[in-house]
Design an enzyme around this catalytic site. Structure first.
Site, PDB file in Angstrom:
ATOM      1  N   LYS A 190     -22.552  95.119  28.466  1.00 43.36           N
ATOM      2  CA  LYS A 190     -23.039  95.360  27.231  1.00 43.36           C
ATOM      3  C   LYS A 190     -21.765  94.712  26.119  1.00 43.36           C
ATOM      4  CE  LYS A 190     -25.424  98.602  26.433  1.00 43.36           C
ATOM      5  NZ  LYS A 190     -26.876  98.579  26.582  1.00 43.36           N
ATOM      6  N   GLY A 355      15.809  76.632  20.481  1.00 47.45           N
ATOM      7  CA  GLY A 355      15.880  77.774  19.618  1.00 47.45           C
ATOM      8  C   GLY A 355      16.296  77.378  18.134  1.00 47.45           C
ATOM      9  N   CYS A 382      17.565  70.759  23.736  1.00 44.50           N
ATOM     10  CA  CYS A 382      17.513  70.632  22.223  1.00 44.50           C
ATOM     11  C   CYS A 382      18.565  71.761  21.881  1.00 44.50           C
ATOM     12  CB  CYS A 382      16.401  71.134  21.604  1.00 44.50           C
ATOM     13  SG  CYS A 382      16.132  70.594  20.013  1.00 44.50           S
ATOM     14  N   HIS A 508      12.754  67.163  23.703  1.00 42.40           N
ATOM     15  CA  HIS A 508      12.050  68.121  24.395  1.00 42.40           C
ATOM     16  C   HIS A 508      11.099  67.583  25.390  1.00 42.40           C
ATOM     17  CE1 HIS A 508      12.672  72.004  21.523  1.00 42.40           C
ATOM     18  NE2 HIS A 508      12.828  70.772  20.716  1.00 42.40           N
ATOM     19  N   GLU A 510       9.719  68.937  27.940  1.00 39.40           N
ATOM     20  CA  GLU A 510       8.603  69.745  28.169  1.00 39.40           C
ATOM     21  C   GLU A 510       7.283  69.414  27.927  1.00 39.40           C
ATOM     22  OE1 GLU A 510      11.061  70.404  26.609  1.00 39.40           O
ATOM     23  OE2 GLU A 510      10.466  72.276  25.075  1.00 39.40           O
TER      24      GLU A 510
HETATM   25  N1  GLN Z   1      18.077  74.854  15.789  1.00 41.63           N
HETATM   26  C1  GLN Z   1      18.322  73.672  16.158  1.00 41.63           C
HETATM   27  C2  GLN Z   1      18.096  72.458  15.389  1.00 41.63           C
HETATM   28  O1  GLN Z   1      17.304  72.811  14.342  1.00 41.63           O
HETATM   29  C3  GLN Z   1      17.777  73.237  17.671  1.00 41.63           C
HETATM   30  C4  GLN Z   1      16.180  73.243  17.474  1.00 41.63           C
HETATM   31  C5  GLN Z   1      15.541  73.364  18.685  1.00 41.63           C
HETATM   32  O2  GLN Z   1      16.211  73.671  20.041  1.00 41.63           O
HETATM   33  N2  GLN Z   1      14.260  72.870  18.812  1.00 41.63           N
HETATM   34  O3  GLN Z   1      18.644  71.377  15.519  1.00 41.63           O
END
Ligand code: GLN
Length: 550
Positions: A190, A355, A382, A508, A510
């Site tokens: 359904k 981060g 990073c 990065h 990844e």
């Molecule tokens: N905050 C950090 C910067 O702006 C690292 C950024 C991240 O890890 N993508 O350089």
């Protein structure tokens, strides 16, 4: 002429439209068709770059520096080809374009409306990648669920395209759910009927239904779905829950999703698909010979999607090493110098995640110190790399106030800081170094040996950089800048001497790991984790470095 397949979703979100779209694309690619996938997202953000990962998971970055939906990561991982800014469009971007045109007077005094102006712009963007006939087939995933108010202009755009181009050039694959009611011991059709009905109220009929289900669909159920949803019986595809998302292309092949789509588009079936490399990867993934535990230190660890590409890259790297990678999510906010040992001592390797902002930053620094002092394989990405530099400055170079000026703008020991060119840019979303940049590696570095090359390109997403005025002190104490941008000389990679595996990268990696090309740094990191475990168990005698080819 390019043909278009649209993938819509019904009943509920999180059914895995991205995976189904990527699996179908993979099969079509394996049959010799050039294929790409694009995603249209119905939210009003111009791009996902400003979205908190808690909202929408990871922000994926393409070669050309577009901040995109994480589904583009799946597309690249499956197809092993690059996507770009053009592969991800949001409602915000569509409106921004239309409103800019209106301000420029391009509509000549007409009332600018959702229909036709917004739908026309959606249609234009949907066809854009097909303009130079580079692709045989373009798959478009529509974000959201049929029935959402914000999805309506997209459904209308597809309806018009289908009318203009005909089903053989414009196919609709609808992903839906057939729930199993335990108490009744029955599969229920359904909700699927309702979602198809809702779509048909907007004038759009699906050509193929892919039905997510926990239980196999018998002939009778398939017939019922076909009858009430107005599709041919062979176009009801069963999509059973899979043990891994990488098993889905083979499941879809078994269900002949590719063949049905090609037949409906009146295309030849192409070459017999050769998925032997994919199957080999799956075999290694499913039957690992060993297991390592990797600690993922981050502040969004409770949400799996926030570190999607890292988790997938670890899966690819694990399969390459025939090793199961168990990821232990460790919340950096709750890590302290005092509890670091309890939380980290039984890990085979430590990865400190990217981060932004200060939350959980000291926990990251403490975990890096633990990895450095206890010679646990360490990989910093990073922000992870930046904090490795901060940790080293504080605890080895005796710079107690060392920090990134992102967290401590007033520090006079800003080992990570913002470069002058970046400072000039203030608009949100525009201030970052984004996309692919070249990096030259020192010939004798571990990283160069891992890559098997001294010239690489990797993707970036950050504002802050290593402050080169401290490089002498760092290198004298053993932390080496082994990778630099050839144009700007910015530090991209650091390595620590006298440590089994300690690599920090400003970029990065990844984002570039795919099933067919697992990323060398992740492969080496998992190998180092395995090696560390074997050394503890007295199996491996040589240092890790000696296991790398020269
Ligand atoms: N905050 C950090 C910067 O702006 C690292 C950024 C991240 O890890 N993508 O350089």
């Amino acid at each position: 002429m390019t043909k278009y397949i649209f993938v819509t979703g019904g009943v509920t979100s999180s059914l895995g439209k991205g995976i189904i779209a990527a699996s179908l694309a993979k099969l079509l690619q394996a049959r010799g068709f050039t294929t790409t996938i694009q995603k249209f997202d119905p939210y009003i953000n111009v791009d996902p770059g400003t979205l908190n990962p808690y909202e929408h998971g990871e922000c994926y970055v393409t070669e050309d520096g577009a901040e995109t939906d994480l589904d583009l990561g799946h597309y690249e991982r499956y197809l092993n080809t690059f996507t770009s800014q053009a592969n991800n469009v949001t409602t915000g971007r569509i409106y921004q374009h239309v409103i800019t045109k209106e301000r420029e007077g391009a509509y000549l005094g007409k009332t600018v409306q959702v229909i036709p102006h917004i739908t026309d712009e959606i249609k234009r963007r949907m066809l854009l990648l097909g303009e130079d006939n580079q692709y045989d087939i373009i798959i478009t995933e529509l974000g959201g669920t049929v029935g959402d108010i914000e999805s309506l202009p997209y459904i209308e755009a597809v309806r018009q395209l289908k009318w203009e181009m005909g089903t053989e050039n414009c196919l609709v694959v609808h992903l839906t759910l057939i729930p199993y009611l335990k108490a009744a011991k029955e599969l229920k059709t359904k909700p699927t009927q309702h979602s198809v009905k809702m779509m048909s109220e907007n004038g759009l009929l699906p050509d193929v239904l892919v039905c997510r289900t926990e239980e196999p669909l018998n002939k009778e159920i398939k017939r019922k779905v076909a009858l009430f949803c107005n599709v041919t019986q062979d176009a009801v595809i069963e999509a059973l829950d899979a043990d891994t998302i990488y098993g889905v292309p083979l499941e879809m092949m078994r269900e002949k999703l590719d063949i049905i789509c090609l037949e409906k588009m009146q295309l030849p079936l192409g070459i017999e698909p050769d998925l032997s490399k994919w199957k080999e990867f799956l075999n290694k993934l499913r039957y690992p010979k060993s297991k390592v535990t990797v600690g993922l230190i981050g502040k969004y660890v409770e949400l799996q999607d926030a570190y999607k590409s890292i988790l997938e890259a670890l899966i690819h790297a694990g399969a390459m090493n025939e090793c199961k990678v168990e990821v232990r999510n460790i919340h950096s906010e709750y890590l302290t110098k005092e509890n670091a040992k309890d939380n980290l001592h039984n890990l085979d390797a430590i990865l400190v995640a990217p981060g932004f902002g200060s939350r959980g930053i000291e926990g990251k620094i403490d975990s890096i110190r633990f990895a450095r002092e206890n010679k646990i394989p360490f990989f910093g990405i990073c922000l992870g790399m930046q904090m490795a530099c901060v940790e080293f400055a504080r605890n080895v170079l005796n710079m107690p106030k060392a920090h990134s000026t992102e967290m401590d703008p007033d520090t006079d020991q800003g080992v990570i800081c913002m470069m002058e060119e970046q400072k000039a840019i203030t608009q949100m979303g525009g201030t970052m170094r984004l996309g692919s940049y070249a990096c030259d590696l020192q010939e004798n570095s571990i990283t160069a040996r891992i890559y098997g090359s001294t010239a690489i390109n990797e993707r970036h997403r950050h504002r802050y950089e290593f402050n080169d005025k401290y490089i002498g002190e760092f290198e004298n104490a053993g932390m080496m800048a082994v990778g630099r941008n050839p144009k700007t000389n910015l530090v991209e990679i650091v390595e620590l001497k006298d440590h089994p595996f300690y690599i920090g990268v400003q970029f990065h990696p990844e984002y570039k790991s795919t099933v067919e090309n697992p990323h060398p740094l992740f492969v080496a990191f998992v190998k180092a984790a395995k090696h560390a475990q074997e050394q503890r168990n007295g199996i491996a005698k040589r240092p890790f470095e000696k296991t790398l080819s020269k």
